[in-house]
Design a protein around this motif. Structure first.
Motif, PDB file in Angstrom:
ATOM      1  N   ASN A 133       0.824  -1.215   0.000  1.00  0.00           N
ATOM      2  CA  ASN A 133       0.000   0.000   0.000  1.00  0.00           C
ATOM      3  C   ASN A 133       0.852   1.257   0.000  1.00  0.00           C
ATOM      4  OD1 ASN A 133      -2.276  -1.514  -0.005  1.00  0.00           O
ATOM      5  ND2 ASN A 133      -2.702  -1.300   2.183  1.00  0.00           N
ATOM      6  N   VAL A 134       1.839   1.270   0.879  1.00  0.00           N
ATOM      7  CA  VAL A 134       2.659   2.463   1.055  1.00  0.00           C
ATOM      8  C   VAL A 134       3.522   2.724  -0.188  1.00  0.00           C
ATOM      9  CG1 VAL A 134       4.596   3.340   2.410  1.00  0.00           C
ATOM     10  CG2 VAL A 134       2.614   2.378   3.558  1.00  0.00           C
ATOM     11  N   MET A 135       3.926   1.645  -0.871  1.00  0.00           N
ATOM     12  CA  MET A 135       4.749   1.786  -2.078  1.00  0.00           C
ATOM     13  C   MET A 135       4.052   2.620  -3.161  1.00  0.00           C
ATOM     14  SD  MET A 135       7.736   0.631  -1.982  1.00  0.00           S
ATOM     15  CE  MET A 135       8.182   0.574  -3.715  1.00  0.00           C
ATOM     16  N   LYS A 136       2.709   2.635  -3.118  1.00  0.00           N
ATOM     17  CA  LYS A 136       1.980   3.368  -4.163  1.00  0.00           C
ATOM     18  C   LYS A 136       2.239   4.872  -4.096  1.00  0.00           C
ATOM     19  CE  LYS A 136      -1.614   0.111  -5.335  1.00  0.00           C
ATOM     20  NZ  LYS A 136      -1.008  -1.067  -4.751  1.00  0.00           N
ATOM     21  N   PHE A 180     -12.106   7.666 -14.944  1.00  0.00           N
ATOM     22  CA  PHE A 180     -11.585   7.343 -16.285  1.00  0.00           C
ATOM     23  C   PHE A 180     -11.736   8.511 -17.264  1.00  0.00           C
ATOM     24  CE2 PHE A 180     -16.051   6.253 -16.256  1.00  0.00           C
ATOM     25  CZ  PHE A 180     -16.505   6.806 -17.451  1.00  0.00           C
ATOM     26  N   ALA A 181     -12.621   9.463 -16.941  1.00  0.00           N
ATOM     27  CA  ALA A 181     -12.878  10.563 -17.884  1.00  0.00           C
ATOM     28  C   ALA A 181     -11.983  11.781 -17.651  1.00  0.00           C
ATOM     29  CB  ALA A 181     -14.359  10.977 -17.811  1.00  0.00           C
ATOM     30  N   VAL A 182     -11.053  11.704 -16.675  1.00  0.00           N
ATOM     31  CA  VAL A 182     -10.178  12.870 -16.480  1.00  0.00           C
ATOM     32  C   VAL A 182      -9.236  12.990 -17.676  1.00  0.00           C
ATOM     33  CG1 VAL A 182     -10.214  12.730 -13.948  1.00  0.00           C
ATOM     34  CG2 VAL A 182      -8.343  11.659 -15.213  1.00  0.00           C
ATOM     35  N   GLY A 217      -8.019  16.313 -12.861  1.00  0.00           N
ATOM     36  CA  GLY A 217      -8.572  15.945 -11.555  1.00  0.00           C
ATOM     37  C   GLY A 217     -10.068  15.714 -11.614  1.00  0.00           C
ATOM     38  N   VAL A 218     -10.599  15.198 -10.517  1.00  0.00           N
ATOM     39  CA  VAL A 218     -12.046  14.977 -10.387  1.00  0.00           C
ATOM     40  C   VAL A 218     -12.607  16.083  -9.485  1.00  0.00           C
ATOM     41  CG1 VAL A 218     -13.832  13.415  -9.520  1.00  0.00           C
ATOM     42  CG2 VAL A 218     -11.828  12.492 -10.697  1.00  0.00           C
ATOM     43  N   LYS A 238      -4.967  10.826 -10.561  1.00  0.00           N
ATOM     44  CA  LYS A 238      -3.953   9.822 -10.215  1.00  0.00           C
ATOM     45  C   LYS A 238      -4.102   9.402  -8.753  1.00  0.00           C
ATOM     46  CE  LYS A 238       0.811  10.143  -9.840  1.00  0.00           C
ATOM     47  NZ  LYS A 238       1.474  11.350  -9.501  1.00  0.00           N
ATOM     48  N   SER A 239      -4.353  10.377  -7.876  1.00  0.00           N
ATOM     49  CA  SER A 239      -4.504  10.057  -6.441  1.00  0.00           C
ATOM     50  C   SER A 239      -5.695   9.138  -6.220  1.00  0.00           C
ATOM     51  CB  SER A 239      -4.721  11.338  -5.625  1.00  0.00           C
ATOM     52  OG  SER A 239      -3.663  12.239  -5.826  1.00  0.00           O
ATOM     53  N   LEU A 240      -6.818   9.454  -6.880  1.00  0.00           N
ATOM     54  CA  LEU A 240      -8.025   8.647  -6.670  1.00  0.00           C
ATOM     55  C   LEU A 240      -7.839   7.234  -7.221  1.00  0.00           C
ATOM     56  CD1 LEU A 240     -10.798  11.288  -7.418  1.00  0.00           C
ATOM     57  CD2 LEU A 240     -10.196  10.295  -5.205  1.00  0.00           C
TER      58      LEU A 240
END
Length: 379
Positions: free
Chosen positions: A16-19, A151-153, A164-165, A207-209
């Motif tokens: 998880n943290v590697m992401k 997916f639409a960003v 971003g969203v 990307k964050s989401l």
């Protein structure tokens, strides 16, 4: 610092943290992963200054002991090597120990690794968000909101705000909106907000989401979302996911959505999706994968894909209902397929307002999900 930990627990947290860890960061210490041991358990942290992730492994939970023999302390380890070492250790338990010179020993079974650690004091402190602006929602609902919009960003940096969203909360509804100016995806859910409190609208990097969505397990548990001027925090029992927000004003998207339609098609989602998918097989040559839809009599639609050098495909599909004017329209097969996959309902209605105007896709019985696509001009 010293502790003995269950390897599976450690692998999960490390993954998880590697992401959040990038090899391309400008701050050298951020290529490492911070490990902190306390009486309560072990905390792992990774950050690339855009996204920061903390994962916590409790000393024990529900009567199961995950970590034992804890001597508190902290260290930063190279993220390039540590995850691979943990994954390939021979036994189910791992002992990790560091001395005063930041030499770290990792033992499991007969294997023993020695790594040079870095100074945890140099690792930037994660901001602790204290904010009034927060709300809670079930994790699986949040995952749906992300999946149906992200997916639409836009993937182009020419207008960074569109990468971003847009997340806003008004009139008791939480709405996620994403657009790359050729298509738009939006999803609303009713959400009780405390009296007299309006959340500021924010734009969270796509990307964050996407990363958050990969980390969260489908569950009915809730996640707390807190917003400040330039950051958003997602927090569950053992996870702390912090992302910067995008600066700037998100375009007013509501005026893109046509008020009335001239042609309305009701159709089985899967059937339309598979038909567009087949038509796109021979439309790969041109950049947009353009597919054409023509309404016929008796609720029939003709869907065609054509590449002069390759060949063409024609398919007739029976819709449940076609109302309004006859129509010929061309659109990107990829956009159409992305939109249909996001809908999550067996039947959709597609509302057209002419060959050159944006059209809408939404579930027949649900106004909370909306997909909009701009047609392609074909001569």
């Amino acid at each position: 610092m010293k502790f003995i930990i269950q390897r599976d627990q450690l692998i999960n947290s490390v993954q998880n943290v590697m992401k959040a860890i990038s090899s391309r960061t400008t701050i050298p210490i951020l290529t490492g992963m911070k490990i902190e041991a306390s009486e309560e358990g072990i905390k792992l942290t990774g950050s690339d200054s855009d996204i920061s992730i903390e994962s916590f492994i409790p000393q024990e939970e529900d009567g199961i002991v995950h970590v034992e023999n804890i001597e508190p302390g902290s260290i930063v380890l190279q993220a390039k090597y540590f995850p691979d070492i943990v994954r390939k250790l021979p036994q189910n338990t791992v002992e990790i120990e560091s001395d005063n010179h930041r030499n770290v020993t990792i033992r499991s079974g007969n294997a023993e690794f020695h790594l040079n650690g870095q100074d945890p004091e140099e690792y930037p402190q994660l901001p602790q968000l204290h904010t009034e602006d927060s709300f809670e929602l079930p994790i699986d609902l949040l995952k749906n909101l992300i999946r149906q919009t992200v997916f639409a960003v836009s993937t182009s940096e020419t207008r960074p705000i569109l990468t971003g969203v847009h997340v806003k909360m008004e009139d008791g509804e939480l709405e996620f909106i994403a657009t790359d100016s050729h298509r738009l995806a939006s999803r609303k859910i009713p959400l009780e907000q405390p009296e007299g409190k309006a959340l500021p609208a924010v734009v969270i990097p796509g990307k964050s989401l996407t990363e958050l969505n990969k980390i969260l397990d489908d569950s009915e548990e809730t996640i707390e979302v807190s917003v400040t001027e330039n950051q958003v925090l997602f927090r569950t029992k053992h996870l702390y996911f912090l992302s910067r927000l995008l600066d700037g004003n998100y375009p007013e998207t509501s005026r893109l959505i046509p008020e009335q339609s001239k042609t309305v098609v009701k159709i089985d989602t899967k059937e339309l999706l598979q038909s567009v998918d087949r038509a796109s097989l021979l439309a790969k040559e041109n950049r947009n994968n353009v597919v054409r839809l023509i309404t016929k009599e008796n609720n029939h639609l003709e869907i065609t894909g054509n590449s002069p050098e390759v060949g063409n495909v024609v398919e007739e599909v029976l819709a449940d209902d076609v109302e309004g004017e006859d129509l010929k329209i061309s659109f990107s097969a990829k956009y159409m397929m992305d939109a249909l996959k996001a809908v999550d309902y067996d039947q959709v209605k597609v509302e057209f307002t002419g060959a050159m105007r944006p059209f809408l896709i939404r579930p027949v019985d649900d106004d909370q999900i909306l997909q909009l696509i701009l047609p392609v001009r074909t001569y």
